[in-house]
Scaffold this active site. Structure first.
Site, PDB file in Angstrom:
ATOM      1  N   GLY A 165      92.756 -19.666  21.684  1.00 53.26           N
ATOM      2  CA  GLY A 165      92.958 -18.825  20.523  1.00 53.26           C
ATOM      3  C   GLY A 165      92.097 -17.585  20.507  1.00 53.26           C
ATOM      4  N   ASP A 279      86.704 -30.024  17.086  1.00 48.92           N
ATOM      5  CA  ASP A 279      87.915 -29.479  17.709  1.00 48.92           C
ATOM      6  C   ASP A 279      88.259 -30.256  18.979  1.00 48.92           C
ATOM      7  OD1 ASP A 279      90.100 -27.813  17.859  1.00 48.92           O
ATOM      8  OD2 ASP A 279      89.041 -26.227  18.941  1.00 48.92           O
TER       9      ASP A 279
END
Length: 447
Positions: A165, A279
């Protein structure tokens, strides 16, 4: 040698004739003409003289004899004590000498092993200063930008290993014997800057066999770069869902799950303060040339352990985020356990955590698989076809039970990662890091 000399002085003093206690020996009488005894001048005139002189002389002789015996005992005791002390000192000196020799040998072996793993790159890193984040100095070296440009061939697209990302990851060739992975973070934005600093600060304090090593960083204008150790087999996501999907065997998948559990156990139980990854997902699980799994991407990591983090901005990847964190913003170590359960389902079933089932509808792997995980008749039918012929049904049921517990909606029902770790060790072969001993037939089946 000075110490030995000081210890020998009292022995020499005690044994020296000049300084020892004088013996009770009377001098010889002066020479005179010999007198031959006659009947008129006998040795003892009568029996009363014998009784008067003999006992006194005998008593003096006995006292002298006792005095000589005491003196000999003292000298003997002094010699024994001094010899014992000397022996102890020599023994200690020998042990110290052996310890120094072993220490030097170990230092040489460590240097050789470091060189074998390409730590010659450390000579490059030593040329640059360390970084300061939030007023604290971190032990990650700064690397000059031209060096990264040369190593990645000016960030050629042919060297791209992956993309996330916030940036891309490139393969870097620093020399013929050392390769690394360079993550280029897209310039601009407070979020990118915060994750960059968090990554550097977290990985500068963490060293574990199942957590990727951060070798250095670079700041060039608004761009940020992170240099990691090279993981030759890429991410777990590529092997499970990529275009060139590999056929990971059952035991390799169990080994990867065990490695991930070990990495999380280190973060939750060994770090002080504890670290929540926040994450965890298959794309952040990297595999080296021997398929050893390591956790990566600590940009969202949070320290503080089991306390609720309601004030932390919601972050993560859809499909891996725990329900309590998604709905209420409550973040604990059990949030990582939930994400681990989702990764475990990916290893078992071979499907992505979220899949599109209609044009505007998606389905989670947890929602789809949960009813079938607890049904022993249906469970073998949803397993990834790539591992159907390499798995043990008994072990499959055990792993499915672990996955069901990890993805429970209620955090208190989920196990600690330590319990998960101990549950996986008996399911992984000894040569892959577990305690399972395989028969010859089982080994051939796995191969």
């Amino acid at each position: 040698m000075n110490l030995l000399f000081l210890l020998l002085i009292p022995i020499w003093v005690l044994s020296s004739p000049a300084l020892s206690v004088p013996l009770d020996v009377k001098p010889d009488p002066p020479a005179s003409d010999p007198v031959i005894p006659t009947e008129k001048d006998p040795f003892f005139k009568n029996s009363s003289d014998l009784g008067a002189h003999s006992p006194a002389r005998l008593e003096v002789a006995e006292v002298n004899l006792v005095h000589h015996q005491d003196l000999n005992k003292k000298i003997l005791v002094a010699l024994v004590v001094s010899s014992s002390l000397l022996g102890v000192i020599l023994l200690l000196l020998s042990c110290f000498w052996i310890f120094r020799l072993r220490k030097k040998a170990n230092a040489k072996s460590h240097k050789k092993s470091d060189a074998a793993y390409g730590v010659s790159f450390g000579t490059i890193l030593d040329k640059f200063p360390s970084m300061r984040i939030g007023g604290k100095k971190v032990s990650i070296a700064a690397i000059e930008y031209p060096l990264l440009v040369t190593a990645t061939n000016n960030f050629d697209e042919a060297n791209i290993l992956g993309e996330g990302g916030l940036g891309r990851v490139y393969k870097a060739h620093f020399n013929d014997h050392f390769h690394a992975a360079v993550k280029k973070i897209y310039a601009g934005g407070l979020e990118a800057e915060r994750e960059f600093e968090n990554e550097v600060e977290s990985l500068s304090k963490i060293q574990h066999q199942n957590i990727v090593s951060l070798l250095g960083y670079c700041i060039h204008g608004e761009a940020r770069f992170l240099v990691y150790e090279m993981m030759e087999n890429g991410s777990l996501e590529l092997h499970l869902h990529g275009p060139n999907k590999s056929r990971l065997t059952w035991h390799l998948r169990m080994k990867i799950a065990l490695d991930v559990a070990r990495g999380l156990e280190y973060l939750h139980e060994r770090c002080n303060p504890p670290v929540i990854h926040r994450d965890l997902k298959s794309s952040n699980i990297l595999l080296d040339s021997n398929f050893h799994a390591k956790l990566s991407d600590f940009g969202l990591a949070v320290t503080g352990g089991n306390s609720n983090k309601a004030n932390i901005k919601l972050s993560g990847t859809l499909g891996y985020v725990a329900p309590e964190y998604l709905l209420d913003g409550k973040l604990t170590d059990k949030s990582d356990v939930y994400a681990f359960g989702v990764v475990l389902l990916e290893l078992l079933i071979g499907r992505r955590p979220v899949e599109r089932v209609a044009e505007a509808q998606c389905q989670s792997i947890v929602t789809w698989a949960m009813p079938q995980l607890t049904d022993r008749l249906k469970l073998p039918n949803i397993v990834d076809p790539a591992i159907v012929n390499t798995m043990d049904l008994k072990h499959l049921y055990q792993v499915a039970a672990i996955a069901v517990l990890c993805v429970q909606p209620e955090p208190s029902y989920r196990p600690l990662i330590t319990d998960v770790l101990h549950s996986f060790i008996p399911l992984v072969p000894v040569d892959l890091g577990g305690s399972l001993r395989l028969t010859d037939s089982a080994v051939s089946t796995c191969a």
